[in-house]
Scaffold this motif. Structure first.
Motif, short mmCIF file in Angstrom:
data_model
loop_
_atom_site.label_atom_id
_atom_site.label_comp_id
_atom_site.label_asym_id
_atom_site.label_seq_id
_atom_site.Cartn_x
_atom_site.Cartn_y
_atom_site.Cartn_z
N SER A 114 22.69 17.00 14.85
CA SER A 114 22.43 16.32 16.11
C SER A 114 23.52 15.27 16.30
O SER A 114 24.21 14.89 15.35
CB SER A 114 21.06 15.64 16.09
OG SER A 114 20.04 16.60 15.93
N THR A 130 18.89 23.15 27.57
CA THR A 130 17.80 23.56 26.69
C THR A 130 17.89 25.06 26.43
O THR A 130 18.60 25.80 27.13
CB THR A 130 16.43 23.23 27.29
OG1 THR A 130 16.25 23.98 28.50
CG2 THR A 130 16.32 21.74 27.62
N SER A 131 17.16 25.52 25.44
CA SER A 131 17.23 26.93 25.04
C SER A 131 16.49 27.83 26.02
O SER A 131 15.75 27.36 26.89
CB SER A 131 16.65 27.10 23.63
OG SER A 131 15.34 26.60 23.56
N GLU A 134 14.22 28.55 29.68
CA GLU A 134 14.37 27.54 30.73
C GLU A 134 15.83 27.27 31.08
O GLU A 134 16.18 27.15 32.25
CB GLU A 134 13.69 26.23 30.31
CG GLU A 134 12.17 26.30 30.27
CD GLU A 134 11.68 26.85 28.93
OE1 GLU A 134 12.52 27.09 28.04
OE2 GLU A 134 10.46 27.05 28.79
N ASN A 135 16.69 27.14 30.05
CA ASN A 135 18.11 26.82 30.28
C ASN A 135 18.25 25.63 31.24
O ASN A 135 19.03 25.64 32.18
CB ASN A 135 18.86 28.03 30.85
CG ASN A 135 18.92 29.16 29.84
OD1 ASN A 135 19.23 28.95 28.67
ND2 ASN A 135 18.59 30.36 30.27
N ARG A 136 17.48 24.60 30.97
CA ARG A 136 17.45 23.42 31.83
C ARG A 136 18.58 22.47 31.47
O ARG A 136 18.77 22.14 30.30
CB ARG A 136 16.10 22.71 31.69
CG ARG A 136 15.98 21.46 32.54
CD ARG A 136 14.67 20.73 32.24
NE ARG A 136 14.63 19.42 32.85
CZ ARG A 136 13.87 18.42 32.45
NH1 ARG A 136 13.06 18.59 31.42
NH2 ARG A 136 13.89 17.25 33.07
N ILE A 138 20.01 18.88 31.24
CA ILE A 138 19.60 17.48 31.18
C ILE A 138 20.87 16.65 31.12
O ILE A 138 21.64 16.74 30.16
CB ILE A 138 18.71 17.22 29.96
CG1 ILE A 138 17.42 18.05 30.08
CG2 ILE A 138 18.39 15.74 29.81
CD1 ILE A 138 16.48 17.93 28.91
N LEU A 154 22.26 22.64 20.45
CA LEU A 154 22.23 22.91 21.88
C LEU A 154 23.62 22.71 22.51
O LEU A 154 24.39 21.84 22.09
CB LEU A 154 21.22 22.00 22.58
CG LEU A 154 19.76 22.20 22.18
CD1 LEU A 154 18.84 21.34 23.06
CD2 LEU A 154 19.34 23.67 22.25
N HIS A 156 26.36 21.37 24.82
CA HIS A 156 26.50 20.09 25.50
C HIS A 156 27.96 19.84 25.87
O HIS A 156 28.85 20.55 25.42
CB HIS A 156 25.94 18.95 24.66
CG HIS A 156 26.59 18.79 23.33
ND1 HIS A 156 26.33 19.59 22.25
CD2 HIS A 156 27.52 17.89 22.89
CE1 HIS A 156 27.03 19.20 21.21
NE2 HIS A 156 27.79 18.18 21.57
#
Length: 216
Positions: A114, A130-131, A134-136, A138, A154, A156
Motif C-alpha cells: 500500500s 477499485t477492482s 465496479e471499476n470505480r 476514487i 490497485l 493508481h
C-alpha cells in the motif's frame, strides 16, 4: 456463556492476526541485504552483522530535484531495499516524485505494498480504481500538506494540475513494493502479448494495437 464466546473470538482474532503478520515480523535486530549472496529466500539474504556499517542504513539524494524532461513529465526517486540495504525485512520504503507542469505518474500498481502520499509542493490530482466489477475511480486534487492512500495492488496515478512544478513524497508498506506500469506491461511486454488478444480486450483494431506496441 457470552463471556466465553467473546474470549474465544478474541483468541481467534489474535491468532488470525499473528498468522498473517508473522511473515513481516523481524526475528533479529536487522537483516541488511547482501545482493552478492546466491541464497534463495523470500527477499534478500542477510549480510554478516559484523560487517554492517552506518552506510547500510542511510541514503542521500531525496533533496535532489528529479529530471522530469521525459514524455510523461515526472521522475520517481525510489528508496527501496535496492538503494538502502538496511530496509531488508523491515516492510517499509519511500520515494520522491517530481512533476513538471501537467506531468503525470502514469497508471501503475504496487503488487506488494500500500502507499501513502504527501504533497510537499504544488497541486497534484491523485486517484485509484477499485477492482472488478465496479471499476470505480476514487480521485481528488491534493494541495501542499495533503495526504492520500492507495490500497495495495490497485491501479493508481498522479498528475500535476498546475503550471508550476510539484513534489510529493510517498511511503510504502514493503521494502520491495514492485511497480507494474500498466501501459508498459500491456503494450511493451517481452515477448509481446499477441495483438489479436489486445485488440479484443481493448475493442481496438489490430493495426492500432500494433502501433501502440511499436511505441513501447
Amino acid at each position: 456463556m457470552a463471556s466465553h464466546i467473546v474470549l474465544l473470538s478474541l483468541v481467534a482474532l489474535t491468532s488470525f492476526h499473528l498468522m498473517f503478520s508473522s511473515g513481516a515480523m523481524p526475528l533479529q535486530d536487522f537483516c541488511v541485504a547482501d545482493p552478492t549472496s546466491s541464497a534463495r529466500v523470500n527477499g534478500l539474504a542477510c549480510k554478516n552483522p559484523a560487517s554492517v556499517e552506518a552506510s547500510d542504513f542511510s541514503f542521500s539524494g531525496l533533496h535532489v530535484t528529479g529530471n522530469t524532461s521525459n514524455p510523461v513529465g515526472s521522475k520517481v526517486t525510489p528508496v527501496t531495499v535496492s538503494q538502502l540495504p538496511g530496509l531488508n525485512t523491515l516492510g517499509i520504503s519511500m520515494a520522491r516524485i517530481d512533476f513538471a507542469p501537467w506531468g503525470i505518474n502514469p497508471p501503475h500498481t504496487h503488487p506488494r505494498a500500500s502507499e501513502i502520499l504527501t504533497v510537499i509542493e504544488g497541486s497534484v490530482k491523485v486517484g485509484f480504481v477499485t477492482s472488478n466489477p465496479e471499476n470505480r475511480l476514487i480521485s481528488k486534487v491534493l494541495r501542499q500538506g495533503d495526504v492520500f492512500v492507495f490500497p495495495q495492488g490497485l491501479v493508481h496515478f498522479q498528475q500535476n494540475v498546475d503550471n508550476k512544478r510539484a513534489v510529493a513524497v510517498a511511503a510504502l508498506s514493503s521494502e520491495n513494493p514492485g511497480v507494474v506500469a500498466i501501459s508498459n506491461a500491456v503494450f511493451g511486454s517481452n515477448p509481446e502479448i499477441p495483438s489479436e488478444i489486445l485488440a479484443k480486450a481493448f475493442k481496438l483494431d489490430k493495426s492500432v494495437v500494433e502501433q501502440l506496441q511499436w511505441k513501447f
